[in-house]
Design an enzyme around this catalytic site. Structure first.
Site, PDB file in Angstrom:
ATOM      1  N   TYR A 183      21.568  50.559  22.364  1.00 38.35           N
ATOM      2  CA  TYR A 183      20.407  50.090  21.837  1.00 38.35           C
ATOM      3  C   TYR A 183      19.166  50.791  22.504  1.00 38.35           C
ATOM      4  CZ  TYR A 183      23.265  46.191  19.695  1.00 38.35           C
ATOM      5  OH  TYR A 183      24.052  45.536  18.964  1.00 38.35           O
TER       6      TYR A 183
ATOM      7  N   GLN B 207      35.231  48.306  10.255  1.00 38.23           N
ATOM      8  CA  GLN B 207      34.585  49.412   9.609  1.00 38.23           C
ATOM      9  C   GLN B 207      34.730  49.247   8.075  1.00 38.23           C
ATOM     10  OE1 GLN B 207      35.880  53.060  11.258  1.00 38.23           O
ATOM     11  NE2 GLN B 207      34.400  53.123  12.812  1.00 38.23           N
TER      12      GLN B 207
ATOM     13  N   SER C 219      26.284  48.958   6.493  1.00 35.11           N
ATOM     14  CA  SER C 219      26.383  50.397   6.482  1.00 35.11           C
ATOM     15  C   SER C 219      26.624  51.088   4.909  1.00 35.11           C
ATOM     16  CB  SER C 219      27.658  50.841   7.381  1.00 35.11           C
ATOM     17  OG  SER C 219      27.301  50.642   8.855  1.00 35.11           O
TER      18      SER C 219
ATOM     19  N   ASP D 247      32.035  46.635   6.876  1.00 35.14           N
ATOM     20  CA  ASP D 247      30.431  46.837   7.134  1.00 35.14           C
ATOM     21  C   ASP D 247      29.475  46.890   5.961  1.00 35.14           C
ATOM     22  OD1 ASP D 247      28.348  47.358   8.409  1.00 35.14           O
ATOM     23  OD2 ASP D 247      28.781  48.783   9.707  1.00 35.14           O
TER      24      ASP D 247
ATOM     25  N   ARG E 183      30.404  45.351  14.661  1.00 33.21           N
ATOM     26  CA  ARG E 183      30.564  46.681  14.332  1.00 33.21           C
ATOM     27  C   ARG E 183      31.626  47.516  15.277  1.00 33.21           C
ATOM     28  NH1 ARG E 183      24.933  49.070  12.307  1.00 33.21           N
ATOM     29  NH2 ARG E 183      25.138  48.713  10.242  1.00 33.21           N
TER      30      ARG E 183
END
Length: 415
Positions: free
Chosen positions: A230, A127, A133, A130, A122
């Site tokens: 995270y 992008q 996503s 991905d 990522r």
């Protein structure tokens, strides 16, 4: 004649998506590649063979895979499919390698250069590639549609001469890509939306979509995110407080949508049987993580379960595939964006640069070997997934936790 890209029809009965669109066929042809699409590959995504043909593809049969230099798929190829591929072919798909060591070994044995699209890093450059996503976005949308369908009541507040219909209350657990889209969709449909996540940064995202954030916002919560974005592991005390707050909130909701998935690990348990039992008759829970064990106790993959207190737990498989016509278009663009980086613009042939960051991150097998560092020993030592996260914990992201160094034993006589 240039190199050939083959787009097969997916064999899994639960997979209606296809790995190409008329638009990406045109783009692949513009790169100098010959494209063959198997008959019927796009039928379940509302793309007839004629549309692929108009875009410049040849319509072929499954056996044409044998002459392909690259095969673009949605799901990992079966053993039968692999037997038809030529050694050295690039195979690009969502490989789902965790816990499937035999399948990974089969890819290596077939001699193909396999790329796992879900490992795409990522970063800004990637992008447009991905797949997690692009597909999670649609899953979040469809979760709300499925929940509303099972709820069989109006979602927005309606003020009429005959009285007022109250707005439905929707609670989204996990504010990643799918969760954010679920919030946005539920808000557009007029529901009152709340959401929760263990990352403090999620609060602002939730508020920006017009929803209310729910969490125990103490000092521990404010420090619950790593520099990499995270979630940190929360203390038992925090987990207990968050579980109590969540349980009280769930009892008042009409629809609950759970979205927490951690790549390579069983889905964290977010909703216990006791929480389900506390909900009102006619309430609905949509579990988007059911394929990885589920976030909800009592969820069954591929089924809509009705509990003793008349709560429906929705466990549809392959939720992005439920909107295949849209999902395929996005997935096809993801694949094309990656393939474009693998093609030498001068020779108009595949020229895989094994030092490229995208290649290193996604290459699973090459030249008869498993090469991805997470699976390199898969043929000799099966991968064992860690135990499921306890029901009192909700994790939106996960980062490996370094073990604390062991203290050296002190010599006797020293305090």
């Amino acid at each position: 004649m240039g190199q050939t890209v083959f787009i097969p029809r997916e064999l899994d009965a639960n997979e209606p998506r296809v790995a190409a669109s008329p638009d990406t066929v045109k783009r692949l042809a513009a790169l100098g590649l010959d494209v063959i699409v198997e008959t019927g590959a796009g039928t379940r995504s509302r793309i007839p063979d004629e549309e692929f043909a108009k875009a410049g593809a040849a319509i072929g049969k499954a056996a044409d895979a044998g002459k392909a230099d690259a095969v673009l798929k949605v799901r990992r190829p079966t053993d039968a499919e692999l037997k038809s591929y030529k050694s050295g072919a690039a195979v690009i798909a969502i490989m789902d390698p965790y816990g499937n060591d035999a399948a990974v070994a089969a890819l290596a044995k077939a001699g193909v250069t396999a790329f796992s699209m879900e490992f795409m890093p990522r970063i800004t450059r990637a992008q447009s590639m991905d797949v997690l996503s692009s597909q999670a976005n649609l899953a979040g949308y469809q979760a709300v549609i499925d929940g509303a369908s099972e709820y069989d009541r109006a979602l927005p507040m309606m003020m009429t001469a005959a009285g007022t219909v109250p707005a439905a209350k929707i609670f989204v657990m996990g504010v990643g890509v799918a969760g954010l889209q679920a919030i946005a969709t539920a808000r557009r449909l007029g529901a009152v939306v709340t959401a929760t996540d263990v990352r403090p940064a999620a609060k602002e995202q939730v508020a920006s979509l017009g929803a209310k954030f729910l969490a125990v916002e103490d000092d521990e919560f404010k420090a619950a995110e790593t520099a990499g974005g995270y979630a940190k592991e929360m203390s038992k005390e925090y987990q207990a407080k968050q579980a109590a707050l969540t349980a009280e909130h769930i009892a008042k909701q009409d629809i609950v949508i759970t979205t927490a998935l951690i790549p390579g690990r069983p889905a964290p348990k977010l909703v216990s049987a006791a929480m389900v039992a506390s909900m009102k008759p006619g309430s609905v829970i949509v579990d988007l993580a059911v394929e990885r064990g589920g976030n909800v106790e009592g969820a069954v993959p591929g089924q809509v379960v009705t509990t003793a207190n008349n709560v429906k737990i929705v466990g549809h498989l392959n939720v992005p595939g439920r909107v295949a016509a849209s999902a395929s278009l996005l997935y096809a663009r993801n694949l094309f964006a990656f393939v474009e980086t693998l093609v030498d613009k001068t020779t108009k042939t595949l020229a895989i640069n094994r030092d490229d960051d995208l290649v290193k991150a996604t290459m699973l097998t090459d030249a008869g070997r498993v090469v991805h560092p997470a699976f390199a020993k898969a043929p000799e030592k099966p991968h064992v997934e860690p135990a499921a996260i306890p029901a009192t914990t909700m994790v939106a992201g996960s980062a490996p936790k370094k073990a604390a160094p062991k203290k050296a034993a002190k010599p006797k006589g020293i305090a």
